[in-house]
Each structure stands twice: as structure tokens, then as C-alpha cells.
Scaffold this motif. Structure first.
Motif, PDB file in Angstrom:
ATOM      1  N   LEU A   1     -54.642 -29.318  68.991  1.00 45.40           N
ATOM      2  CA  LEU A   1     -55.738 -29.532  68.038  1.00 45.40           C
ATOM      3  C   LEU A   1     -55.345 -29.042  66.645  1.00 45.40           C
ATOM      4  O   LEU A   1     -55.701 -29.666  65.641  1.00 45.40           O
ATOM      5  N   ARG A   2     -54.592 -27.966  66.588  1.00 48.20           N
ATOM      6  CA  ARG A   2     -54.107 -27.487  65.285  1.00 48.20           C
ATOM      7  C   ARG A   2     -53.073 -28.447  64.707  1.00 48.20           C
ATOM      8  O   ARG A   2     -53.041 -28.675  63.493  1.00 48.20           O
TER       9      ARG A   2
ATOM     10  N   ALA B   1     -52.024 -25.227  75.535  1.00 50.39           N
ATOM     11  CA  ALA B   1     -51.305 -26.319  74.872  1.00 50.39           C
ATOM     12  C   ALA B   1     -52.278 -27.171  74.066  1.00 50.39           C
ATOM     13  O   ALA B   1     -51.980 -27.567  72.932  1.00 50.39           O
ATOM     14  N   ALA B   2     -53.445 -27.446  74.631  1.00 52.79           N
ATOM     15  CA  ALA B   2     -54.446 -28.271  73.946  1.00 52.79           C
ATOM     16  C   ALA B   2     -54.909 -27.610  72.651  1.00 52.79           C
ATOM     17  O   ALA B   2     -55.084 -28.282  71.629  1.00 52.79           O
TER      18      ALA B   2
ATOM     19  N   PRO C   1     -67.076 -38.282  68.213  1.00 52.45           N
ATOM     20  CA  PRO C   1     -66.516 -38.372  69.566  1.00 52.45           C
ATOM     21  C   PRO C   1     -66.248 -39.821  69.966  1.00 52.45           C
ATOM     22  O   PRO C   1     -67.052 -40.710  69.672  1.00 52.45           O
ATOM     23  N   GLY C   2     -65.076 -40.032  70.570  1.00 52.76           N
ATOM     24  CA  GLY C   2     -64.694 -41.370  71.001  1.00 52.76           C
ATOM     25  C   GLY C   2     -63.789 -42.085  70.018  1.00 52.76           C
ATOM     26  O   GLY C   2     -63.104 -43.039  70.379  1.00 52.76           O
ATOM     27  N   LYS C   3     -63.759 -41.626  68.781  1.00 50.88           N
ATOM     28  CA  LYS C   3     -62.934 -42.264  67.759  1.00 50.88           C
ATOM     29  C   LYS C   3     -61.450 -41.964  67.959  1.00 50.88           C
ATOM     30  O   LYS C   3     -60.598 -42.795  67.641  1.00 50.88           O
ATOM     31  N   HIS C   4     -61.150 -40.776  68.474  1.00 46.92           N
ATOM     32  CA  HIS C   4     -59.766 -40.327  68.668  1.00 46.92           C
ATOM     33  C   HIS C   4     -59.605 -39.848  70.114  1.00 46.92           C
ATOM     34  O   HIS C   4     -59.636 -38.648  70.384  1.00 46.92           O
ATOM     35  N   PRO C   5     -59.424 -40.758  71.072  1.00 45.62           N
ATOM     36  CA  PRO C   5     -59.391 -40.346  72.488  1.00 45.62           C
ATOM     37  C   PRO C   5     -58.302 -39.335  72.833  1.00 45.62           C
ATOM     38  O   PRO C   5     -58.508 -38.490  73.704  1.00 45.62           O
ATOM     39  N   ASN C   6     -57.172 -39.384  72.155  1.00 47.51           N
ATOM     40  CA  ASN C   6     -56.106 -38.425  72.463  1.00 47.51           C
ATOM     41  C   ASN C   6     -56.461 -37.018  71.995  1.00 47.51           C
ATOM     42  O   ASN C   6     -56.020 -36.032  72.590  1.00 47.51           O
ATOM     43  N   ILE C   7     -57.265 -36.922  70.956  1.00 48.02           N
ATOM     44  CA  ILE C   7     -57.765 -35.620  70.502  1.00 48.02           C
ATOM     45  C   ILE C   7     -58.947 -35.195  71.370  1.00 48.02           C
ATOM     46  O   ILE C   7     -59.056 -34.026  71.752  1.00 48.02           O
ATOM     47  N   ASP C   8     -59.826 -36.152  71.704  1.00 45.80           N
ATOM     48  CA  ASP C   8     -60.964 -35.847  72.587  1.00 45.80           C
ATOM     49  C   ASP C   8     -60.477 -35.220  73.891  1.00 45.80           C
ATOM     50  O   ASP C   8     -61.088 -34.292  74.418  1.00 45.80           O
ATOM     51  N   ARG C   9     -59.361 -35.721  74.410  1.00 43.05           N
ATOM     52  CA  ARG C   9     -58.795 -35.199  75.657  1.00 43.05           C
ATOM     53  C   ARG C   9     -58.415 -33.728  75.492  1.00 43.05           C
ATOM     54  O   ARG C   9     -58.664 -32.910  76.380  1.00 43.05           O
ATOM     55  N   LEU C  10     -57.846 -33.381  74.351  1.00 43.88           N
ATOM     56  CA  LEU C  10     -57.465 -31.986  74.104  1.00 43.88           C
ATOM     57  C   LEU C  10     -58.690 -31.105  73.958  1.00 43.88           C
ATOM     58  O   LEU C  10     -58.715 -29.967  74.446  1.00 43.88           O
ATOM     59  N   ILE C  11     -59.714 -31.611  73.297  1.00 48.21           N
ATOM     60  CA  ILE C  11     -60.966 -30.852  73.155  1.00 48.21           C
ATOM     61  C   ILE C  11     -61.543 -30.553  74.530  1.00 48.21           C
ATOM     62  O   ILE C  11     -61.971 -29.428  74.812  1.00 48.21           O
ATOM     63  N   ALA C  12     -61.545 -31.549  75.411  1.00 45.69           N
ATOM     64  CA  ALA C  12     -62.061 -31.359  76.774  1.00 45.69           C
ATOM     65  C   ALA C  12     -61.251 -30.312  77.529  1.00 45.69           C
ATOM     66  O   ALA C  12     -61.818 -29.506  78.286  1.00 45.69           O
ATOM     67  N   LEU C  13     -59.952 -30.294  77.319  1.00 44.17           N
ATOM     68  CA  LEU C  13     -59.104 -29.298  77.995  1.00 44.17           C
ATOM     69  C   LEU C  13     -59.403 -27.893  77.485  1.00 44.17           C
ATOM     70  O   LEU C  13     -59.470 -26.949  78.275  1.00 44.17           O
TER      71      LEU C  13
END
Length: 103
Positions: free
Chosen positions: A63-64, A58-59, A77-89
Motif C-alpha cells: 500500500l505504501r 507485505a500488503a 473501492p473497486g476502482k483498483h482491484p490489486n490495491i483493494d486486495r492488499l487493503i483486505a489483507l
């Protein structure tokens, strides 16, 4: 396609005040359906509808969906926490459950 146009293809979230992302019983993030977060609510809601949770698959789709904002998040990193969360997943993070909060 850019984020604005991709966002327009996703289901409406007018019925939501927001959503909560959960690891077990713990809330790890709350996204509110308000300016500045409404787009993320729409993305995460669409992922939840399709996949039932926010896991690596899903992540990756998320991202797409974030399109040009994903590259910006990777560069800053840190500028978009909701995207950072997906990157981490995608990088092996623990999948998250979703709790919808009705409007």
C-alpha cells in the motif's frame, strides 16, 4: 515519493509474463505483465521476493508502494482491484501464495 518513482526502484519483471495469486491450490487472481497491469506485477513481485508470500505485512508495504493510488483506491473501492486486495489483507484477509509465470 510518487508511484512512478517508487516503481522505478523495484526489481525488473521483464523475465515474467505475469504472476498468479493463490489461496491453497486455487488461483484467486492473475496479473499479466502488460500495459495497465505491469506496475502491479512489479509491486507484487517485489513483495513476493521480500516476504515470500502476500500477507498483512507485505500488503502494508504494498500500500505504501502504490503511494497516491492507495488513497484513490480507499476513496473509490473497486476502482483498483490489486490495491483493494492488499487493503483486505491488511484488514485480516487470508495470505496469498505467489506463482511466477515465466515469459
Amino acid at each position: 515519493m510518487d508511484f512512478k518513482h517508487l516503481l522505478a526502484t523495484l526489481p525488473s519483471v521483464d523475465h515474467l509474463a505475469g504472476l498468479e495469486l493463490l489461496h491453497g491450490d486455487s488461483i484467486v487472481a492473475t496479473l499479466e505483465n502488460k500495459p495497465g497491469q505491469a506496475g502491479s506485477v512489479r509491486v507484487y513481485h517485489a513483495l513476493y521476493q521480500e516476504f515470500g508470500a502476500i500477507d498483512a505485512v507485505a500488503a502494508d508495504k504494498g500500500l505504501r508502494l502504490y503511494a497516491e493510488h492507495t488513497a484513490d483506491a480507499e476513496a473509490f473501492p473497486g476502482k483498483h482491484p490489486n490495491i483493494d486486495r492488499l487493503i483486505a489483507l491488511v484488514d485480516g484477509g487470508t495470505p496469498l501464495a505467489v506463482r511466477l509465470v515465466a515469459a
